[in-house]
Write an enzyme that holds these catalytic residues in place. Structure first.
Site, PDB file in Angstrom:
ATOM      1  N   PRO A 185      20.762  14.422   1.991  1.00 25.33           N
ATOM      2  CA  PRO A 185      19.561  14.716   0.905  1.00 25.33           C
ATOM      3  C   PRO A 185      18.151  13.989   1.443  1.00 25.33           C
ATOM      4  CG  PRO A 185      21.083  12.804   0.422  1.00 25.33           C
ATOM      5  CD  PRO A 185      21.779  13.216   1.454  1.00 25.33           C
ATOM      6  N   GLU A 186      17.513  14.847   1.191  1.00 26.61           N
ATOM      7  CA  GLU A 186      15.989  14.534   1.470  1.00 26.61           C
ATOM      8  C   GLU A 186      15.252  13.695   0.343  1.00 26.61           C
ATOM      9  OE1 GLU A 186      13.990  15.560   4.103  1.00 26.61           O
ATOM     10  OE2 GLU A 186      15.016  17.014   5.123  1.00 26.61           O
ATOM     11  N   LYS A 193      14.131   7.465   1.215  1.00 19.84           N
ATOM     12  CA  LYS A 193      15.278   7.806   0.692  1.00 19.84           C
ATOM     13  C   LYS A 193      16.437   6.688   0.358  1.00 19.84           C
ATOM     14  CE  LYS A 193      15.162  11.598   3.949  1.00 19.84           C
ATOM     15  NZ  LYS A 193      15.890  12.166   5.196  1.00 19.84           N
ATOM     16  N   HIS A 214      37.659  12.334  -4.813  1.00 13.50           N
ATOM     17  CA  HIS A 214      36.899  11.616  -3.814  1.00 13.50           C
ATOM     18  C   HIS A 214      36.357  10.350  -4.469  1.00 13.50           C
ATOM     19  CE1 HIS A 214      38.031  14.222  -0.545  1.00 13.50           C
ATOM     20  NE2 HIS A 214      37.493  15.324  -1.521  1.00 13.50           N
ATOM     21  N   ARG A 255      32.846  12.203   2.444  1.00 13.33           N
ATOM     22  CA  ARG A 255      32.720  11.876   3.841  1.00 13.33           C
ATOM     23  C   ARG A 255      32.672  10.671   4.335  1.00 13.33           C
ATOM     24  NH1 ARG A 255      29.012  16.512   6.407  1.00 13.33           N
ATOM     25  NH2 ARG A 255      29.955  15.592   8.323  1.00 13.33           N
ATOM     26  N   ARG A 298      -0.082   5.276  17.722  1.00 15.67           N
ATOM     27  CA  ARG A 298       1.175   5.405  18.123  1.00 15.67           C
ATOM     28  C   ARG A 298       1.611   5.760  19.370  1.00 15.67           C
ATOM     29  NH1 ARG A 298       3.426   2.644  14.514  1.00 15.67           N
ATOM     30  NH2 ARG A 298       5.201   3.170  13.342  1.00 15.67           N
ATOM     31  N   ARG A 334      17.533  18.222  17.643  1.00 20.66           N
ATOM     32  CA  ARG A 334      17.486  19.213  16.807  1.00 20.66           C
ATOM     33  C   ARG A 334      16.721  20.236  17.161  1.00 20.66           C
ATOM     34  NH1 ARG A 334      17.076  15.060  11.854  1.00 20.66           N
ATOM     35  NH2 ARG A 334      15.574  14.015  12.965  1.00 20.66           N
TER      36      ARG A 334
END
Ligand SMILES: [Zn+2]
Length: 327
Positions: free
Chosen positions: A2-3, A61, A115, A138, A195, A310
């Site tokens: 989930p975002e 999150k 579950h 999961r 950074r 990714r």
């Protein structure tokens, strides 16, 4: 996974069901789902029973429920003391949704989900289901108790109905997210410049700005017309502001699209809101035309590049690769 908008949808839904209610019973159906609670399932259950849920708070999150031991004060305030009815919580129930975690409100009469991992029985409330169930196929997610500590900047710990300057210890290391009213652009920009990394890597760095995942990073970069490898120490203030505004916009749009999903009893998150299929401009669009270029009469095909194990999706025309890019 989930975002942020999905987690915020869960927060808003959940708070309307559980705020002010007391946890009267706890059943750990699968101890693996409370494995992050170091003192074990019995300690977890023992500490939760009798606790009252004061709020549901989110930063990035991370989602947590501040808890109070004291019984609720009646309407009009408690019998004695200025703090009656507004206890200061010291402990919170942390909910990690992981890949497939769901928080469901259910009546006791509803059969257990396949579950089901943890069941919390809640004090009776008019027309509301009695159980909060944690369901996780999961098992990457989980529940555990954590301490609440003062925030570093003295501001609220995160988005909440009643903001308090306290944060769950597990979330204390992450920066504020772009939807947080206390997010400081000046601090973000100063630290971003220092950074010396690539822009997308910086956006994914939860210590710099939280809640931006791979999908929203690509969407924000496309909207801001910036390449993901742009060195952060070359970013102008206006460019940094543009990408942050873009992140805020795409997340706000997703939030609006997900806003109907808590009309039902189900406070539900599975990482796949319908928003992703309809509204994406960059993520997953390899080989398709760039919508902005096409609207301007330019021919451009979205590309996919490897990034941090990714993929990153961008337009070669309106998001040109920078010199000395940092990947
Ligand atoms: Zn383009």
């Amino acid at each position: 996974m989930p975002e942020l908008p999905e987690v915020e949808v869960v927060r808003r839904g959940l708070v309307s069901w559980v705020r002010g209610r007391t946890i009267t019973g706890v059943e750990v159906v699968d101890p693996r789902s409370v494995r992050r609670h170091a003192l074990g399932p019995e300690d977890f259950a023992g500490n939760l029973e009798g606790a009252r849920v004061l709020d549901v708070v989110r930063r990035g999150k991370f989602l947590w429920l501040p808890l109070a031991d004291t019984p609720a004060a009646g309407p009009g305030g408690g019998p004695s003391g200025p703090a009656a009815g507004t206890p200061v919580p010291a402990v919170a129930l942390m909910a990690h949704l992981g890949m497939s975690g769901q928080l469901l409100m259910q009546d006791s009469s509803v059969a257990d989900e396949k579950h089901l991992k943890v069941r919390l029985q809640l004090s009776a409330a008019d027309g509301m289901p009695e159980q909060l169930r944690f369901v996780d196929q999961r098992i990457f997610g989980g529940l555990f108790l954590t301490s609440l500590i003062p925030t570093a900047d003295g501001g609220p710990g995160g988005l909440a109905e009643t903001p308090l300057p306290l944060i769950a210890e597990e979330a204390a290391h992450i920066a504020r997210d772009p939807l947080d009213p206390y997010f400081s652009f000046e601090e973000f920009y100063r630290r971003l410049r220092a950074r010396k990394t690539g822009l997308k890597r910086a956006l994914l760095d939860q210590g710099l700005v939280s809640g931006i995942g791979n999908i929203y990073a690509d969407e924000a970069l496309w909207k801001a017309r910036l390449h993901f490898a742009r060195p952060t120490d070359t970013l102008r203030r206006a460019e940094a502001g543009r990408v942050l505004d873009a992140a805020r916009e795409v997340m706000t749009e997703a939030l609006a699209a997900g806003g109907t999903s808590f009309d039902s009893l189900y406070v539900n998150v599975n990482g796949a809101s319908g928003y992703f299929d309809r509204s994406l401009n960059a993520y997953g669009r390899e080989g398709k035309e760039c919508k902005r270029c096409a609207a301007a009469g330019l021919a451009s095909v979205m590309r996919r590049e490897q990034f941090m194990n990714r993929s990153s999706y961008s337009c070669p025309v309106c998001q040109p690769r920078p010199r000395n890019g940092r990947w």
